[in-house]
Write a protein that holds these residues in place. Structure first.
Motif, PDB file in Angstrom:
ATOM      1  N   ILE A 147       0.828  -1.206   0.000  1.00 45.75           N
ATOM      2  CA  ILE A 147       0.000   0.000   0.000  1.00 45.75           C
ATOM      3  C   ILE A 147       0.863   1.257   0.000  1.00 45.75           C
ATOM      4  CG2 ILE A 147      -1.604   1.350   1.422  1.00 45.75           C
ATOM      5  CD1 ILE A 147      -2.888  -1.357   2.189  1.00 45.75           C
ATOM      6  N   ALA A 148       1.894   1.275   0.822  1.00 48.47           N
ATOM      7  CA  ALA A 148       2.751   2.466   0.909  1.00 48.47           C
ATOM      8  C   ALA A 148       3.504   2.712  -0.397  1.00 48.47           C
ATOM      9  CB  ALA A 148       3.737   2.316   2.064  1.00 48.47           C
ATOM     10  N   THR A 149       4.141   1.682  -0.940  1.00 55.90           N
ATOM     11  CA  THR A 149       4.911   1.882  -2.173  1.00 55.90           C
ATOM     12  C   THR A 149       4.004   2.197  -3.352  1.00 55.90           C
ATOM     13  OG1 THR A 149       4.962  -0.504  -2.594  1.00 55.90           O
ATOM     14  CG2 THR A 149       6.850   0.457  -1.441  1.00 55.90           C
ATOM     15  N   GLY A 150       2.838   1.548  -3.408  1.00 54.84           N
ATOM     16  CA  GLY A 150       1.897   1.829  -4.485  1.00 54.84           C
ATOM     17  C   GLY A 150       1.383   3.253  -4.429  1.00 54.84           C
ATOM     18  N   PHE A 151       1.071   3.727  -3.225  1.00 54.02           N
ATOM     19  CA  PHE A 151       0.569   5.091  -3.074  1.00 54.02           C
ATOM     20  C   PHE A 151       1.630   6.124  -3.458  1.00 54.02           C
ATOM     21  CE2 PHE A 151      -0.030   8.928  -0.520  1.00 54.02           C
ATOM     22  CZ  PHE A 151      -1.267   9.329  -1.006  1.00 54.02           C
ATOM     23  N   PHE A 152       2.858   5.931  -2.987  1.00 52.12           N
ATOM     24  CA  PHE A 152       3.899   6.904  -3.304  1.00 52.12           C
ATOM     25  C   PHE A 152       4.246   6.912  -4.789  1.00 52.12           C
ATOM     26  CE2 PHE A 152       4.989   6.571   1.313  1.00 52.12           C
ATOM     27  CZ  PHE A 152       4.690   7.887   1.611  1.00 52.12           C
ATOM     28  N   TYR A 153       4.276   5.744  -5.403  1.00 54.94           N
ATOM     29  CA  TYR A 153       4.566   5.687  -6.841  1.00 54.94           C
ATOM     30  C   TYR A 153       3.437   6.333  -7.638  1.00 54.94           C
ATOM     31  CZ  TYR A 153       5.609   3.913 -11.472  1.00 54.94           C
ATOM     32  OH  TYR A 153       5.879   3.816 -12.806  1.00 54.94           O
ATOM     33  N   ALA A 154       2.188   5.987  -7.310  1.00 53.97           N
ATOM     34  CA  ALA A 154       1.052   6.559  -8.034  1.00 53.97           C
ATOM     35  C   ALA A 154       0.968   8.064  -7.831  1.00 53.97           C
ATOM     36  CB  ALA A 154      -0.242   5.882  -7.585  1.00 53.97           C
ATOM     37  N   SER A 155       1.269   8.534  -6.630  1.00 49.33           N
ATOM     38  CA  SER A 155       1.273   9.977  -6.374  1.00 49.33           C
ATOM     39  C   SER A 155       2.362  10.669  -7.176  1.00 49.33           C
ATOM     40  CB  SER A 155       1.478  10.255  -4.889  1.00 49.33           C
ATOM     41  OG  SER A 155       0.435   9.720  -4.141  1.00 49.33           O
ATOM     42  N   GLY A 156       3.522  10.056  -7.253  1.00 41.86           N
ATOM     43  CA  GLY A 156       4.613  10.622  -8.048  1.00 41.86           C
ATOM     44  C   GLY A 156       4.272  10.695  -9.520  1.00 41.86           C
ATOM     45  N   MET A 157       3.632   9.659 -10.034  1.00 40.31           N
ATOM     46  CA  MET A 157       3.236   9.666 -11.442  1.00 40.31           C
ATOM     47  C   MET A 157       2.138  10.697 -11.701  1.00 40.31           C
ATOM     48  SD  MET A 157       5.029   7.543 -13.259  1.00 40.31           S
ATOM     49  CE  MET A 157       6.385   8.293 -12.418  1.00 40.31           C
ATOM     50  N   ALA A 158       1.215  10.853 -10.748  1.00 40.67           N
ATOM     51  CA  ALA A 158       0.165  11.866 -10.891  1.00 40.67           C
ATOM     52  C   ALA A 158       0.769  13.267 -10.850  1.00 40.67           C
ATOM     53  CB  ALA A 158      -0.880  11.696  -9.798  1.00 40.67           C
ATOM     54  N   LEU A 159       1.745  13.476  -9.974  1.00 39.37           N
ATOM     55  CA  LEU A 159       2.426  14.772  -9.907  1.00 39.37           C
ATOM     56  C   LEU A 159       3.184  15.053 -11.201  1.00 39.37           C
ATOM     57  CD1 LEU A 159       3.244  17.249  -8.218  1.00 39.37           C
ATOM     58  CD2 LEU A 159       5.197  15.913  -7.425  1.00 39.37           C
ATOM     59  N   PHE A 160       3.839  14.042 -11.740  1.00 44.09           N
ATOM     60  CA  PHE A 160       4.553  14.208 -13.004  1.00 44.09           C
ATOM     61  C   PHE A 160       3.583  14.581 -14.127  1.00 44.09           C
ATOM     62  CE2 PHE A 160       6.253  12.425 -16.968  1.00 44.09           C
ATOM     63  CZ  PHE A 160       7.433  13.145 -17.053  1.00 44.09           C
ATOM     64  N   ASP A 161       2.415  13.906 -14.181  1.00 38.16           N
ATOM     65  CA  ASP A 161       1.414  14.246 -15.197  1.00 38.16           C
ATOM     66  C   ASP A 161       0.890  15.660 -15.006  1.00 38.16           C
ATOM     67  OD1 ASP A 161       1.650  11.843 -16.479  1.00 38.16           O
ATOM     68  OD2 ASP A 161      -0.106  10.930 -15.506  1.00 38.16           O
ATOM     69  N   TYR A 162       0.677  16.054 -13.751  1.00 40.96           N
ATOM     70  CA  TYR A 162       0.196  17.409 -13.463  1.00 40.96           C
ATOM     71  C   TYR A 162       1.201  18.460 -13.929  1.00 40.96           C
ATOM     72  CZ  TYR A 162      -1.140  21.533 -10.798  1.00 40.96           C
ATOM     73  OH  TYR A 162      -1.472  22.806 -10.434  1.00 40.96           O
ATOM     74  N   LEU A 163       2.471  18.233 -13.637  1.00 45.07           N
ATOM     75  CA  LEU A 163       3.504  19.188 -14.036  1.00 45.07           C
ATOM     76  C   LEU A 163       3.705  19.206 -15.548  1.00 45.07           C
ATOM     77  CD1 LEU A 163       6.142  18.583 -11.225  1.00 45.07           C
ATOM     78  CD2 LEU A 163       4.521  20.483 -11.438  1.00 45.07           C
ATOM     79  N   ASP A 164       3.346  18.103 -16.201  1.00 42.72           N
ATOM     80  CA  ASP A 164       3.452  18.012 -17.653  1.00 42.72           C
ATOM     81  C   ASP A 164       2.254  18.668 -18.349  1.00 42.72           C
ATOM     82  OD1 ASP A 164       4.915  17.177 -19.904  1.00 42.72           O
ATOM     83  OD2 ASP A 164       3.615  15.418 -20.134  1.00 42.72           O
TER      84      ASP A 164
END
Length: 66
Positions: free
Chosen positions: A18-35
Motif C-alpha cells: 500500500i505504501a509503495t503503491g501510493f507513493f509511486y502513483a502519487s509521483g506519477m500523478a504529480l509528473f502528469d500534473y507538471l506536464d
C-alpha cells in the motif's frame, strides 16, 4: 557475515504494498500534473495496484545480516 532470510507477516506485506503503491502513483500523478495533463483516477489506481502488488511480492522476504 551470513545473511538470514525471514518471512514477513501478511500485515507487513500489505503495508509495504500500500505504501509503495501510493507513493509511486502519487509521483506519477504529480509528473502528469507538471506536464500539463489532467488527473485520471483510473491511471492512478492502475499505478497504485500494480506497482504496490509487485513491490509487495519483491519485499515478502526480510534479509538481515548476522
Amino acid at each position: 557475515m551470513k545473511d538470514t532470510v525471514e518471512p514477513r507477516s501478511l500485515k507487513s506485506i500489505f503495508a509495504i504494498g500500500i505504501a509503495t503503491g501510493f507513493f509511486y502513483a502519487s509521483g506519477m500523478a504529480l509528473f502528469d500534473y507538471l506536464d500539463g495533463s489532467t488527473f485520471h483516477i483510473y491511471k492512478f489506481l492502475f499505478h497504485f495496484i500494480f506497482f504496490g502488488f509487485f513491490m509487495a511480492i519483491a519485499f515478502r522476504k526480510k534479509v538481515t545480516k548476522k
